[in-house]
Enzyme design. Structure first.
Site, PDB file in Angstrom:
ATOM      1  N   HIS A  41      97.952  75.545 102.342  1.00 56.03           N
ATOM      2  CA  HIS A  41      97.685  75.876 100.938  1.00 56.03           C
ATOM      3  C   HIS A  41      98.933  75.765 100.057  1.00 56.03           C
ATOM      4  O   HIS A  41      98.833  75.721  98.829  1.00 56.03           O
ATOM      5  CB  HIS A  41      97.139  77.317 100.873  1.00 56.03           C
ATOM      6  CG  HIS A  41      96.250  77.583  99.710  1.00 56.03           C
ATOM      7  ND1 HIS A  41      96.416  76.970  98.478  1.00 56.03           N
ATOM      8  CD2 HIS A  41      95.187  78.421  99.557  1.00 56.03           C
ATOM      9  CE1 HIS A  41      95.492  77.417  97.643  1.00 56.03           C
ATOM     10  NE2 HIS A  41      94.735  78.281  98.265  1.00 56.03           N
ATOM     11  N   LEU A  82      72.959  81.087  80.709  1.00 55.83           N
ATOM     12  CA  LEU A  82      73.916  81.897  81.473  1.00 55.83           C
ATOM     13  C   LEU A  82      74.879  80.960  82.199  1.00 55.83           C
ATOM     14  O   LEU A  82      74.440  80.032  82.872  1.00 55.83           O
ATOM     15  CB  LEU A  82      73.184  82.765  82.504  1.00 55.83           C
ATOM     16  CG  LEU A  82      72.139  83.752  81.967  1.00 55.83           C
ATOM     17  CD1 LEU A  82      71.397  84.412  83.120  1.00 55.83           C
ATOM     18  CD2 LEU A  82      72.782  84.807  81.073  1.00 55.83           C
TER      19      LEU A  82
END
Length: 612
Positions: A327, A414
């Site tokens: 990462h 939404l």
């Protein structure tokens, strides 16, 4: 002339890098105001009053001085956070990174032309690799399209770290080495490393100036696979990359002292385009249940993963694929981009190779054989045992929610990401009877070398709505109004935080300035509400949207009594991957995911029945 004109107007992957704006430093008052608001859901009146006083004291005193110093630092840098973030979030961390830091996930090919099937590993692998290598060539030619938000280009620097990039362990701090170069910058490595049954092989992917074809890659993989199946397993040096960082750094130094050739081998692995993993296991997977496949990409055989590598492309015995990535050099969005590209190519070509079956006379893969002694072999066994012990404690659940997806949430006006985040808040509240401090990734790639900002999604509005859902005396209309208020707050925050107006990275900068100046840690950071609200990496819910494609992934929870919660949004479904530690009696990933799905249904019902 026309051709030249076409070439000059074509966007290049990295062409906007020099014109991106610098990462701004937010105003101190704004950041502290937002911070105060974020601790409210976790405080009683007395606690909040104390914290408010602490924040005011910080703002009037040491905070102002630290902020001035931060502004000075920012003057000389296009990204004041970049180096600090890399070091304190990744390179200084001593935990074993392969399991605790890496992100991993399964490929979505199983949903179309490549369902699990024994005997397909090598053939499919050669096609998958070929598409990956085509992407590498596009990147070298700067033909990978620039990511944009509207018309604004986003920072593409992380894409430079996808290939030929590796973390190198250090005694107190690791480092990252990238050997990747674009064609205009010069030579870039052209070999890949293949790990199989504890052994390491390399072969070149360019022959006579062009990429080798799937039938040629297939021949190379078959040679390696047959050799490994008919001969004893190798020592599994790769397992050392799963160790605690300082321990691995020491073992690596010892390994190099045994034989200088070991360093040459390490550098070949480090500089390889990617590591291709041949696993013997066959994870169960369906489009509705990715649990086992997701788990196996994160915690498979440590002897065939190079944990420090930016890209391990993993192949399983039943023709299922995935990846595991360090990462430190990039965030998941770069990997999502290449995964989507490969998945689309597999789909377009119906999972087949439609070109020539001709195989040229290419030199066979070379095996890289380390010089080892009993100490190294013992270190490898210890590393494997430690890794497998922690890996067996991890619970990963990855299910698809199929009653509806983005199409319906959009129809109801939404935002689908907010929909999922609020569903998670409600599920956590129902499970524990209290709010859950939550980190959602916001991107700051609008800025030069921007990566991420923390968005704290457990807002006062979200908590108010969760409480109303559990209170039988609250009517449907009020519940719906509270939900829409929570939506509005979340949407505004995401817009602000992506525009460089977050506060967590700003607070981190102030803390690091204090440390660099040798000053005591300001009271703001030792206040109990700081960590209770998630500060200092203490979020019980660590979450991220993986995107609107078929790609899925997972990371371990941020804290032992927490969850990792990652999701993709599609037209007709939401797919969620959730991680937790089995040794924590309080957490249960499956229970949480099922409660989240129940929350989704309840939210949609609320929109259908409460008419304004």
């Amino acid at each position: 002339m026309e051709n030249q004109l076409a070439k000059s107007t074509e966007e290049r992957t990295f062409q906007y890098q020099d014109s991106l704006p610098s990462l701004p430093v937010p105003s101190l008052e704004e950041s502290l105001k937002k911070y105060l608001e974020s601790v409210k859901p976790f405080a009683n009146k007395e606690e909040y009053k104390r914290t408010k006083e602490t924040v005011q004291k910080f703002q009037d005193g040491i905070g102002r001085k630290l902020h001035q110093k931060l502004l000075e630092r920012a003057k000389g840098k296009r990204n004041w956070l970049e180096e600090w973030w890399l070091n304190c979030a990744y390179l200084d961390v001593r935990l074993p990174s392969q399991l605790n830091v890496n992100f991993a996930g399964p490929a979505a090919h199983i949903e179309h032309y490549w369902p699990p099937k024994e005997g397909t590993q090598l053939e499919r692998g050669s096609i998958s690799l070929w598409h990956n290598l085509n992407y590498w060539q596009l990147l070298r030619k700067e033909k990978v399209p620039v990511d944009k938000s509207g018309n604004s280009p986003l920072d593409m620097n992380q894409f430079r770290m996808l290939f030929s990039t590796c973390r190198i362990p250090g005694i107190t701090r690791d480092s990252i080495t990238s050997y990747f170069r674009t064609e205009s910058e010069g030579h870039s490595p052209t070999h890949i490393a293949v790990l199989c049954r504890g052994r390491v092989f390399v072969f070149d992917v360019i022959h006579e100036g062009c990429l080798i074809t799937p039938p040629e890659i297939y021949r190379q993989l078959t040679y390696i696979h047959k050799k490994c199946q008919s001969e004893p397993n190798g020592p599994g040096i790769a397992a050392l990359t799963s160790e605690e960082r300082t321990q691995w750094a020491k073992v690596r130094e010892y390994l190099i002292s045994l034989d200088p050739e070991n360093l040459t081998i390490l550098e070949k692995i480090q500089s390889s385009l990617l590591v291709y993993t041949i696993e013997d296991s066959s994870p169960h997977v369906t489009p509705e249940d990715y649990s086992q496949a997701t788990t196996m990409t994160l915690i498979g055989d440590p002897a065939v993963r190079w944990g420090d590598k930016s890209y391990n492309l993993i192949s399983f015995s039943n023709g299922v694929f995935g990846c595991s990535c360090d990462h430190a050099p990039f965030d998941a969005m770069a990997m999502v981009n290449i995964s989507h590209y490969v998945d689309e190519k597999v789909f377009e070509n119906e999972g087949r190779w439609k070109g020539s079956e001709k195989v040229r006379d290419i030199s066979l893969p070379e095996e890289l054989v380390f010089t080892v002694d009993d100490k190294i072999l013992n270190d490898i066994n210890q590393a494997k045992a430690r890794y497998l012990k922690q890996a067996s404690d991890l619970q990963v659940v990855a299910y698809a929610f199929t009653p509806f997806g983005k199409k319906l949430t959009k129809k109801k006006m939404l935002h689908p990401d907010t929909f999922i985040q609020l569903g998670l808040q409600l599920a956590y509240y129902r499970l524990y009877g209290r709010p859950g401090s939550c980190y959602e990734t916001a991107t700051t790639r609008y800025f030069y070398h921007g990566r991420t900002e923390t968005m704290r999604t457990c807002t006062v509005e979200a908590l108010g709505w969760c409480q109303s859902m559990q209170d039988p005396s609250t009517g449907l209309l009020e519940r719906q109004q509270k939900m829409l208020q929570a939506f509005a707050k979340h949407n505004k925050m995401m817009k602000d935080f992506s525009a460089g107006k977050g506060f967590d990275r700003h607070l981190l900068g102030l803390l690091l300035i204090a440390k660099e100046e040798g000053l005591p840690v300001p009271e703001l950071f030792t206040d109990p509400l700081f960590s209770k609200s998630g500060g200092g990496g203490n979020f019980v819910l660590s979450t991220s949207l993986i995107g609107y494609l078929r790609t899925l992934g997972v990371v371990v929870p941020m804290v032992h009594n927490g969850y990792g919660f990652f999701y993709q949004i599609r037209d007709d479904r939401f797919v969620v991957a959730c991680s937790a530690w089995k040794s924590c009696p309080e957490t249960d990933a499956e229970k949480l995911v099922l409660l989240v799905f129940q929350a989704f249904n309840d939210m949609m019902q609320l929109m259908n029945t409460a008419h304004l």
